[in-house]
Design a protein around this motif. Sequence first.
Motif, short mmCIF file in Angstrom:
data_model
loop_
_atom_site.label_atom_id
_atom_site.label_comp_id
_atom_site.label_asym_id
_atom_site.label_seq_id
_atom_site.Cartn_x
_atom_site.Cartn_y
_atom_site.Cartn_z
N SER A 168 -97.30 34.91 -72.56
CA SER A 168 -97.20 33.93 -71.53
C SER A 168 -96.05 34.20 -70.36
CB SER A 168 -96.58 32.53 -71.97
OG SER A 168 -97.67 32.05 -72.88
N TRP A 169 -96.46 33.73 -69.07
CA TRP A 169 -95.47 34.22 -67.82
C TRP A 169 -94.99 33.00 -67.33
CZ3 TRP A 169 -95.25 33.35 -62.71
CH2 TRP A 169 -94.44 34.23 -61.99
N GLU A 170 -94.01 33.13 -66.77
CA GLU A 170 -93.05 32.00 -65.90
C GLU A 170 -92.13 32.96 -65.02
OE1 GLU A 170 -91.83 28.42 -67.49
OE2 GLU A 170 -92.24 29.03 -69.33
N GLY A 171 -91.93 32.37 -63.63
CA GLY A 171 -91.14 33.06 -63.00
C GLY A 171 -91.20 32.92 -61.35
N MET A 172 -91.02 34.13 -60.48
CA MET A 172 -91.11 34.00 -59.11
C MET A 172 -92.43 34.80 -58.54
SD MET A 172 -88.49 31.99 -57.95
CE MET A 172 -89.05 32.46 -56.43
N LYS A 173 -93.16 34.24 -57.79
CA LYS A 173 -94.24 34.53 -56.87
C LYS A 173 -93.56 34.88 -55.36
CE LYS A 173 -97.44 32.29 -59.92
NZ LYS A 173 -98.42 31.08 -60.12
N ILE A 174 -93.97 35.95 -55.04
CA ILE A 174 -93.67 36.27 -53.52
C ILE A 174 -94.98 36.55 -52.71
CG2 ILE A 174 -92.32 37.71 -52.30
CD1 ILE A 174 -90.73 38.74 -54.65
N PHE A 175 -95.04 35.91 -51.64
CA PHE A 175 -96.21 36.14 -50.75
C PHE A 175 -95.78 36.59 -49.31
CE2 PHE A 175 -97.23 32.95 -53.75
CZ PHE A 175 -98.74 32.99 -53.59
N ASP A 176 -96.68 37.46 -48.81
CA ASP A 176 -96.58 37.84 -47.48
C ASP A 176 -97.12 36.76 -46.38
OD1 ASP A 176 -96.89 38.99 -44.80
OD2 ASP A 176 -96.78 40.86 -45.69
N ILE A 177 -96.19 36.16 -45.53
CA ILE A 177 -96.84 35.27 -44.55
C ILE A 177 -96.74 35.62 -42.94
CG2 ILE A 177 -96.29 33.11 -45.85
CD1 ILE A 177 -93.76 32.77 -44.51
N SER A 178 -96.97 36.94 -42.90
CA SER A 178 -96.87 37.49 -41.41
C SER A 178 -97.82 37.09 -40.75
CB SER A 178 -96.97 39.09 -41.40
OG SER A 178 -97.99 39.45 -42.39
N ARG A 184 -100.87 36.28 -48.22
CA ARG A 184 -101.12 37.16 -49.21
C ARG A 184 -100.03 37.41 -50.50
NH1 ARG A 184 -100.81 42.03 -48.32
NH2 ARG A 184 -99.30 42.27 -46.56
N TYR A 185 -100.53 37.21 -51.57
CA TYR A 185 -99.80 37.35 -52.67
C TYR A 185 -99.34 38.73 -52.89
CZ TYR A 185 -98.45 36.36 -57.73
OH TYR A 185 -97.80 36.18 -58.75
N VAL A 186 -98.16 39.06 -52.97
CA VAL A 186 -97.78 40.63 -52.94
C VAL A 186 -96.98 41.03 -54.20
CG1 VAL A 186 -98.04 40.80 -50.65
CG2 VAL A 186 -95.85 40.31 -51.44
N ALA A 187 -96.33 40.09 -54.83
CA ALA A 187 -95.38 40.40 -55.98
C ALA A 187 -94.87 39.32 -56.86
CB ALA A 187 -94.07 41.13 -55.41
N SER A 188 -94.61 39.69 -58.06
CA SER A 188 -94.01 38.43 -59.12
C SER A 188 -93.05 39.11 -59.82
CB SER A 188 -95.17 38.09 -59.97
OG SER A 188 -95.65 38.97 -60.96
N VAL A 189 -92.23 38.29 -60.31
CA VAL A 189 -91.04 38.69 -61.11
C VAL A 189 -90.91 37.68 -62.35
CG1 VAL A 189 -88.56 39.25 -61.39
CG2 VAL A 189 -89.80 39.94 -59.15
#
Length: 509
Positions: A168-178, A184-189
């Motif tokens: 299972s996964w929980e945490g932070m998602k990171i999007f590019d909003i240029s 665009r979904y670009v990374a997760s931690v």
Amino acid sequence: MTLLHTTRARRRQLGVAAAAAGLLATLLTAGPAAAIPDPGDPPAQGKVASSVAAETRQAIESGDIPGVDEVVHSDNIEHITNLPKDALQGTNSDLAFQGRYAFAGNYDGFTIYDIRNPRSPKTVAQVLCPGSQNDISVSGDLLFLSTDSSRSDDSCSSTSQPASEKSSWEGMKIFDISDVRNPRYVASVETACGSHTHTLVPDRRNVYVYVSSYSPNAAFPDCQPPHDGISVIKVPRKAPQQARVVNFPVLFPGEGPDGGGNPGAPTNPGVSKTTGCHDITVLPSKDLAAGACMGDGILFDIEDPEYPKVIDRVQDNVNFAFWHSATFNQKADKVVFTDELGGGGGATCNAEVGPNRGADGIYDIKGKGDKRKLVFRSYYKIDRHQAPTENCVAHNGSLIPVKGRDIMVQAWYQGGVSVWDFTDSARPKEIGYFERGPLSATTNVTGGSWSAYYYNGYIYSNDMAKGFDVLKIDDRRTDPGKKVRMDELNVQTQPDYFDRSHGWGHWDD
């Protein structure tokens, strides 16, 4: 990830004697809300006793409270407009701002609004990315989204999965909003115990993210006790895919399996046990942060953002059940902590619960450097008593930038939006309000304003059930705030509103 284009002034004394004893007993022992809605779930509901429903209907008929969905406000508040929910039908959550755009979290994802004309905001994009509670922030070309429900993976097409499963996964998602129309979904931690909320500490090359989460369990492989600190993520602006956890500072050191935070019940009945933090507000211009950490409030130094250092810690084991959030005043000699009694689902704005529980606690900051102390001064709570079907408690708010005064706007769920002055920290007072009547007179339905923030002359509120509201206050006490123009605002990353050099905002001369 799927991108989806697309008055009257009153002070009422509403009695709820029929439900008071049972309700109060429940609230006094309540911690944070345990149930996290799955994406798309409707607000929680439950029938109230027939006698309570009858009393609510009588109060509506007599004018003591507004009618179901009736809008009321003080004379100095104007309700500009409302945008109902569209494709994202989950619970609305937090807000962030950048330039002409407002970014609104929702348990199903997030919506971007064009607020260039606040009287006619437009939906720019709706992003489907389930994972409560989708607490949201922006910095430059990056958007950050918290996931605090256990998911099958880190994708935007994930499904619910028990936290007891290692995958299972929980945490932070990171999007590019240029391109704001096509995030665009670009990374997760992944972070320990997920991310209930998060707070940005930005610099030129990196964005540090303080991740607040809580409620560990020995049966959860990725959320083990003691969970007595916060995750610190470092995100390189030019390479967000390299984001990673760089530290987990222990804020509540102590012996034993639970660390050194507030032990909660039975030692402190009615108080949440501290097993992490709920929310953190930073004031980068002063290298300060305030943490609302379940059973504790803390003040800490963030001069080195990777290694925050606790300066002082306070508890209120009489009136605070769950330390929820914090707001500094501009001079950083006061901090307002909120108590989310009942976890946001309880009807706590009534005579039986009283003025000191489910309220704000105002603290002066005394001393200098590492010797600074938090000194309690008073409580503030709205005195417009709500119906027993209305969830109401202190929630998210922000400063209104007025030099020489401490004024903030604050959400109170179905208690609406309150504008209040705490310049005299011992004698806070309300100066304006907006609210709707109950969602139902016969059923407990969770809703109301989750966040109410001031941005470039207007108040924006994300209502859990009703959508996106725009308000305006016209009052000599708050009018100077209209001159302060921000380029970006994440409320939990408090700016120095009056420093032209910080790059966040400017004066309209």
